[in-house]
Design an enzyme around this catalytic site. Structure first.
Site, PDB file in Angstrom:
ATOM      1  N   CYS A   1       0.828  -1.203   0.000  1.00  0.00           N
ATOM      2  CA  CYS A   1       0.000   0.000   0.000  1.00  0.00           C
ATOM      3  C   CYS A   1       0.862   1.252   0.000  1.00  0.00           C
ATOM      4  CB  CYS A   1      -0.955  -0.007   1.192  1.00  0.00           C
ATOM      5  SG  CYS A   1      -0.159  -0.170   2.787  1.00  0.00           S
TER       6      CYS A   1
ATOM      7  N   HIS B   1      -1.396   1.443   7.413  1.00  0.00           N
ATOM      8  CA  HIS B   1      -1.915   1.345   6.050  1.00  0.00           C
ATOM      9  C   HIS B   1      -1.789   2.704   5.375  1.00  0.00           C
ATOM     10  CE1 HIS B   1      -4.203  -0.115   2.696  1.00  0.00           C
ATOM     11  NE2 HIS B   1      -5.166   0.773   2.881  1.00  0.00           N
TER      12      HIS B   1
END
Length: 952
Positions: free
Chosen positions: A269, A862
């Site tokens: 990510c 994230h």
């Protein structure tokens, strides 16, 4: 278990020291060892020349290798995320590991953590231990719901994987099989090169592999494959298009260009977020979509990547802006990045900003218009005007660096250094590609600690305390005092690891030495450590004794339970010391209920008052005048044992009594009572102080003990060991009760929301004068010495696209932390004029075009991105393969990590900034904007330029 004398330890120390220097070789196996266990081993063998006090001391014997601190709970092979070499673990080659296991064994139930050495890098090869393996999901074609997970090295081949799958699903050797790489729900890629490695095949974390067995009639359930697909090492069925990227819903043509997600390949990510920000930088994307990059590819630049990064980047950009796909899988781009930057080759979470820095530098060198870089002698300002020095610095920069990246992202700042000794002033102008802005440091941190009270019947209490981030141990004690009521000067702070004191802290030690995973115990001691001359504080550890064999008198021991600190009279008797220790442990030492124990209950001291005035909450009997001293016994051993009491004798402080405890544990009443003595004591003593015996006593009936202040030190290397016979330990020691504790309401405390800071506050902090650290001095050409000079950075000129990196992550030897401060940054009209010292800086108002976000902390997290589409002018949220609309009020958050701003004067026309490349150099250096006919008549621009003038 390691045995033998100092010579054996010398061999251990020498062998491991030599093996630690072993060079990495591709294919070799190395092993992980928990750094805390390894540090204990180093103490035991005297590994460091400055720390040989406890060499060979059984009290610091490390015991079996224990790697539990590296592993996720309940998984014998799965490592915790984000472990750091040397901080969390030590790497040992096979020979070194085998030696340690032969000497100390491995903790029961644990498996060796073995890792392969792999080769990384495209042109400059280097070896690295692959600490984190690639986790693959394996299943059969006929039953894809039955998924088995296995971990493999990137150096493992497709053939190795296939053999493992055949073994898992019990496929007969004569049965013909083939292996498929499964994407999404219905896309399959055959893996038909058995000698290729996982790295070559581009397999990523969490990839699903399907094994297919040939039908009895010679056909395949999935049909034939066509091994002629262009631009791929592997082939797909003829009905599926495949060109380095895998697409969702092929043939779909109604997507808005640029609104294309990127599949997560396994902790990628960070890459997806960075790429979406660059993709939505209009000048750069137009450059690639219009194929301008092809005429500027530099295949010969030794600092570049032979154009491979630029070509791979261009291909991915074109797919994302084709309008055909809702998302693509950037597998080929990830592979190219890993080839040239091995730190990004695995599937660990990485830093988005570090990848951005690599991409911008890699694209620059791949597209550098300078084919042969000249050597340039750097000059100091030497009193020349800033304008002259700045122009010279920019011209020199362009002689070696001239690319689309320079055109779009490079600016210039001024650096001023002043020598504190001779006042020499050094001024230089340096280019930058992005601004890394410091955030106001978080001033506080929270720590969870356990407070052990003097009252032996009180369970330890867990607290959460708020302490200064840059503070000392006294600050911790002060904060704990406010919650507990215990005076700070009556506390001693310790770190307990593996049933022993790992550290005993001084009040002036820095809190930064306490790591998040440390078990911090604070002991209440009711004496004045500086004024009380009648008592000493001793660390006490518990050991279980055992014999090596039935026919030898050699014994060993292993630690158990929680160690504790205790204040005892400096002059004492063995009986009274035994009683003090027994009362201190009465909460978890059982009272005998055996009918066979005709001698009664445990031996506690007479009239001991739990709530008395003693330093441990216990009233002490006896006058110091009664306790004589003697010279140490010349024959005493290094680790001397105080012998058990004679079976026929009884302590002078013991009288007969009954035990009426119902639950088998000492109660306040039984501890206060007059209890009879045991025939045999539950434990004996051994005292060790830096490897020497420091208890002096007379071998007679009185057994007087004197603690000598010249020898006794409050240190983790000095302690009193209570040696328990295994049978007595099992019978009388309640380990569950010993480990029990209570939680204070502060444990549920959640820090209040922090006030936000403005982006301009961070810029001001960036331009604030600072003193260089002792570890990073400046070499003064006048003094001819390194000096801790003062340094100040100022902004001279800014690029068309300004990348701002908010420095949220901080690292130190002991700690990793993330600052989650909310930074309030403008979405439109960021005015940088007040920070530019160039009086002719030109346009300096910016609009936000993209943001990289990081959610979570240092141990994981994230990345996502917000970006403004250059075609429709709307904001969108990019979360890996998902793309959704966004509003401006969502963008400013404490997750914002990297900001992309585009200068307002560069939005006109086609979206590419209206600066001619040939004259860009002079404009950037001087800060004077180039005016078009339209701009020259624009009163708003005239006002803006006037506002950007430097005023004093």
């Amino acid at each position: 278990m390691a045995e033998g004398g100092a010579a054996d330890l010398d061999i251990q120390r020498s062998d491991i020291a030599t093996l630690l220097k072993t060079s990495l070789r591709k294919g070799d196996t190395w092993y992980l060892v928990d750094s805390r266990w390894f540090k204990q081993w180093k103490k035991y063998v005297g590994f460091d020349s400055w720390d040989k006090y406890q060499m060979g001391d059984q009290n610091v014997y490390p015991g079996p290798i224990d790697n539990s601190g590296l592993l996720r709970d309940g998984d014998a092979q799965s490592l915790k995320e984000h472990l750091i070499d040397e901080l969390d673990y030590i790497l040992l080659p096979t020979e070194g590991w085998n030696k340690l296991v032969s000497w100390y064994t491995l903790m029961e139930g644990q498996e060796p953590i073995a890792r392969k050495v792999v080769e990384q890098g495209m042109f400059v090869k280097h070896c690295k231990v692959e600490v984190y393996l690639t986790e693959l999901k394996l299943c059969e074609n006929g039953n894809m719901n039955n998924v088995v997970t296995r971990r493999f090295s990137k150096a493992d081949t497709i053939d190795t994987i296939e053999k493992e799958i055949r073994k898992i699903f019990n496929i007969p050797d004569e049965k013909e099989t083939r292996l498929w790489n499964k994407y999404m729900s219905n896309t399959f890629e055959p893996l038909n090169k058995p000698d290729s490695t996982i790295q070559d095949a581009g397999l990523y974390q969490g990839q699903v592999l399907v094994i297919e067995q040939k039908n009895e009639d010679g056909t395949w359930p999935r049909g034939p494959s066509t091994p002629n697909v262009k631009n791929s090492n592997y082939c797909l069925p003829s009905y599926t298009a495949y060109k380095n990227y895998d697409y969702s819903e092929p043939g779909r043509n109604n997507e808005q260009p640029g609104l294309c997600g990127l599949s997560n390949l396994g902790n990628t990510c960070f890459m997806n977020s960075a790429f979406q920000c660059l993709s939505n930088t209009p000048p750069l994307t137009e450059y690639f979509l219009n194929d301008k990059y092809q005429e500027e590819l530099n295949f010969d630049n030794p600092l570049g990547m032979r154009g491979e990064i630029a070509k791979s980047y261009a291909e991915l950009i074109k797919q994302m802006w084709s309008g055909k796909y809702s998302y693509v899988t950037p597998r080929a781009f990830k592979t190219q990045v890993g080839r040239f930057a091995p730190q990004f080759s695995g599937y660990q979470q990485q830093d988005c900003q570090e990848l951005l820095a690599f991409l911008l530098d890699g694209l620059h060198e791949d597209l550098n218009r300078i084919r042969k870089k000249p050597y340039i002698q750097l000059k100091d300002a030497d009193g020349r005007p800033d304008k002259v020095v700045a122009e010279e610095a920019w011209e020199n920069h362009l002689k070696r660096n001239d690319s689309i990246i320079v055109d779009i992202f490079h600016g210039l700042f001024k650096s001023t250094l002043v020598c504190p000794e001779c006042a020499k002033i050094s001024v230089t102008f340096d280019p930058f590609c992005y601004l890394t802005l410091p955030l106001p440091m978080k001033k506080e941190r929270t720590l969870e600690v356990y407070l052990v009270r003097m009252d032996p019947l009180t369970k330890p209490m867990q607290y959460k305390v708020v302490v200064p981030k840059i503070g000392n141990i006294l600050d911790l004690c002060t904060a704990l005092s406010l919650l507990s009521g215990v005076p700070a000067d009556k506390m001693i702070v310790t770190d307990i690891y593996n049933h022993r004191f790992h550290r005993i802290f001084a009040m002036d030690e820095n809190l930064s030495s306490i790591m998040e995973r440390d078990d911090i115990y604070v002991f209440e001691i009711n004496i004045n450590r500086t004024e009380d001359t009648e008592h000493v504080i001793i660390p006490v550890c518990l050991r279980e004794k055992f014999r090596h064999s039935s026919y030898t008198h050699h014994t060993g021991s292993s630690l158990f339970g929680q160690p504790f600190l205790m204040a005892v009279p400096r002059n004492n008797t063995e009986d009274k010391l035994y009683n003090l220790l027994l009362v201190r442990m009465c909460r978890y030492v059982k009272i005998s209920t055996d009918t066979e124990d005709t001698e009664g209950s445990l031996h506690c001291c007479k009239d001991q008052n739990i709530n008395g005035n003693g330093p441990n909450g216990i009233h002490e009997e006896g006058s110091p005048s009664e306790m004589e001293t003697d010279e140490p016994d010349d024959e005493s051993s290094q680790d001397q044992e105080l012998p058990s009491e004679n079976e026929n004798s009884q302590s002078e402080d013991s009288v007969g009594g009954d035990n009426d405890s119902e639950n088998g544990l000492c109660t306040e009443e039984t501890c206060r009572g007059q209890l009879t003595g045991h025939k045999k004591r539950l434990f004996t003593f051994q005292f060790n102080n830096l490897g020497n015996t420091d208890i002096n006593y007379i071998k007679d009936d009185t057994r007087h003990i004197r603690f000598d202040d010249r020898q006794l030190r409050l240190d983790e290397r000095s302690f009193l060991a209570l040696d328990w016979d295994p049978d007595l330990k099992k019978r009388y020691f309640d380990e569950n009760a010993a480990e029990d504790f209570e939680k204070h309401e502060s444990v549920e405390y959640k820090p209040p929301k922090k006030p936000f800071v403005k982006l301009k506050d961070c810029i001001e902090l960036f331009t604030t004068k600072e003193k260089l650290g002792a570890e990073d001095p400046w070499y003064c050409p006048n003094c001819k010495e390194h000096q801790q000079a003062t340094k100040k950075l100022d902004l001279w000129s800014l690029p068309p696209v300004l990348v701002v990196h908010l420095k949220r992550f901080s690292y130190s030897r002991y700690m990793r932390d993330k600052l989650d401060t909310l930074v309030d940054f403008p979405i439109n009209d960021l005015d940088m004029s007040e920070f530019l010292i160039n009086p002719n800086a030109g346009p300096c108002r910016y609009n936000l075009i993209a943001v990289s976000n990081h959610y979570g902390g240092m141990g994981g997290g994230h990345y996502t991105a917000f970006a403004k589409n250059k075609d429709d002018g709307k904001w969108y949220y990019f979360d890996d393969s998902s793309v959704s609309t966004a509003s401006e009020d969502q963008i400013v958050s404490k997750a914002a990590y990297v900001l992309f701003y585009q200068r307002q004067d560069t939005f006109s026309g086609t979206g590419f900034f209206p600066l001619d490349r040939e004259t860009k150099g002079a404009s950037a250096a001087t800060g004077i904007p180039l005016e078009s006919d339209e701009d020259s008549n624009d009163n708003d621009n005239d006002i803006e330029n006037e506002n950007c003038m430097h005023t004093n």
